[in-house]
Motif scaffolding. Structure first.
Motif, PDB file in Angstrom:
ATOM      1  N   ALA A  80      57.049  61.841  43.003  1.00  0.00           N
ATOM      2  CA  ALA A  80      56.214  62.205  43.183  1.00  0.00           C
ATOM      3  C   ALA A  80      56.609  63.449  43.487  1.00  0.00           C
ATOM      4  O   ALA A  80      57.400  64.019  44.152  1.00  0.00           O
ATOM      5  CB  ALA A  80      55.646  62.248  44.366  1.00  0.00           C
ATOM      6  N   ALA A  81      55.624  64.695  42.581  1.00  0.00           N
ATOM      7  CA  ALA A  81      55.805  65.824  42.864  1.00  0.00           C
ATOM      8  C   ALA A  81      55.005  66.611  44.069  1.00  0.00           C
ATOM      9  O   ALA A  81      54.033  66.106  43.528  1.00  0.00           O
ATOM     10  CB  ALA A  81      55.564  66.726  41.870  1.00  0.00           C
ATOM     11  N   VAL A  82      54.991  67.156  44.401  1.00  0.00           N
ATOM     12  CA  VAL A  82      53.763  67.590  45.456  1.00  0.00           C
ATOM     13  C   VAL A  82      53.651  69.618  46.148  1.00  0.00           C
ATOM     14  O   VAL A  82      54.710  69.345  45.919  1.00  0.00           O
ATOM     15  CB  VAL A  82      54.103  66.558  46.996  1.00  0.00           C
ATOM     16  N   LYS A  83      52.523  69.558  45.772  1.00  0.00           N
ATOM     17  CA  LYS A  83      52.118  71.186  46.105  1.00  0.00           C
ATOM     18  C   LYS A  83      52.849  71.121  47.465  1.00  0.00           C
ATOM     19  O   LYS A  83      51.722  70.019  48.044  1.00  0.00           O
ATOM     20  CB  LYS A  83      50.819  71.314  45.644  1.00  0.00           C
ATOM     21  N   THR A  84      53.159  72.558  48.350  1.00  0.00           N
ATOM     22  CA  THR A  84      53.283  72.622  49.493  1.00  0.00           C
ATOM     23  C   THR A  84      51.605  73.422  49.884  1.00  0.00           C
ATOM     24  O   THR A  84      52.344  74.239  49.854  1.00  0.00           O
ATOM     25  CB  THR A  84      54.357  73.289  49.461  1.00  0.00           C
ATOM     26  N   ASP A  85      50.674  72.501  50.237  1.00  0.00           N
ATOM     27  CA  ASP A  85      49.473  73.204  50.772  1.00  0.00           C
ATOM     28  C   ASP A  85      49.205  72.284  52.288  1.00  0.00           C
ATOM     29  O   ASP A  85      49.535  71.067  52.522  1.00  0.00           O
ATOM     30  CB  ASP A  85      48.414  72.377  49.630  1.00  0.00           C
ATOM     31  N   PRO A  86      49.217  73.486  53.174  1.00  0.00           N
ATOM     32  CA  PRO A  86      48.924  72.596  54.765  1.00  0.00           C
ATOM     33  C   PRO A  86      47.352  72.110  54.702  1.00  0.00           C
ATOM     34  O   PRO A  86      47.380  71.693  55.558  1.00  0.00           O
ATOM     35  CB  PRO A  86      49.831  74.040  55.640  1.00  0.00           C
ATOM     36  N   GLN A  87      46.936  72.393  53.900  1.00  0.00           N
ATOM     37  CA  GLN A  87      45.241  72.274  54.031  1.00  0.00           C
ATOM     38  C   GLN A  87      45.054  70.748  53.047  1.00  0.00           C
ATOM     39  O   GLN A  87      44.473  69.857  54.149  1.00  0.00           O
ATOM     40  CB  GLN A  87      44.139  73.091  53.330  1.00  0.00           C
ATOM     41  N   LYS A  88      46.107  70.063  52.502  1.00  0.00           N
ATOM     42  CA  LYS A  88      45.639  68.665  51.914  1.00  0.00           C
ATOM     43  C   LYS A  88      46.961  68.177  51.210  1.00  0.00           C
ATOM     44  O   LYS A  88      47.593  69.044  51.166  1.00  0.00           O
ATOM     45  CB  LYS A  88      44.082  68.870  51.314  1.00  0.00           C
ATOM     46  N   PHE A  89      46.999  66.712  51.150  1.00  0.00           N
ATOM     47  CA  PHE A  89      47.651  66.244  50.476  1.00  0.00           C
ATOM     48  C   PHE A  89      47.665  66.307  48.692  1.00  0.00           C
ATOM     49  O   PHE A  89      46.719  66.361  48.920  1.00  0.00           O
ATOM     50  CB  PHE A  89      48.157  65.450  50.650  1.00  0.00           C
TER      51      PHE A  89
END
Length: 131
Positions: A80-89
């Motif tokens: 999976a490519a996942v955005k590095t967002d500390p607010q949400k997955f």
């Protein structure tokens, strides 16, 4: 030295965490235990868990795109490519990259993603597919 905090909120078994923008991203859990096994984002300075996402098992991950994304290889071989967002997955894409057990970190090099499973089989994907 002064201890800032101690907790067990990020207990890696197979792979290390990635520190991006003041947050640790990593797989929490142990293959030998019955407890949770999930992808987590934890605030590095405080040890507070920002979010969790189940479904990856005891996989591995790396930072990509100059820290804007993670490549998360789940234990079952889903990448999976996942955005590095500390607010949400925030998952951007997912594909079955390999079979069997997958604990080795994926490798990103020259526009290719390499994944190796526990049996030693190597898979190669085009990281730029869809552009």
């Amino acid at each position: 030295m002064e201890e800032i905090y101690t907790n067990k909120e990020m207990a890696n078994h197979m792979a290390n965490c990635v520190l991006i923008g003041g947050h640790l991203y990593g797989i929490h859990g142990n293959t030998h235990g019955a407890g949770t096994k999930d992808l987590r984002c934890m605030e590095f300075a405080t040890g507070k868990v920002a979010w969790t996402k189940e479904g990856f098992g005891v996989g591995s991950l790396i930072g990509a795109s100059a820290g804007e994304h993670l490549l998360v290889l789940g234990e079952s071989g889903e990448l999976a490519a996942v955005k590095t967002d500390p607010q949400k997955f925030a998952e951007l894409s997912r594909t079955q990259a390999s079979s069997g057990k997958n604990w080795t970190n994926p490798v990103l090099a020259n526009g290719r993603i390499y994944c190796r499973n526990a049996a030693g089989d190597l898979s190669c994907l085009n990281a730029n597919a869809g552009e």
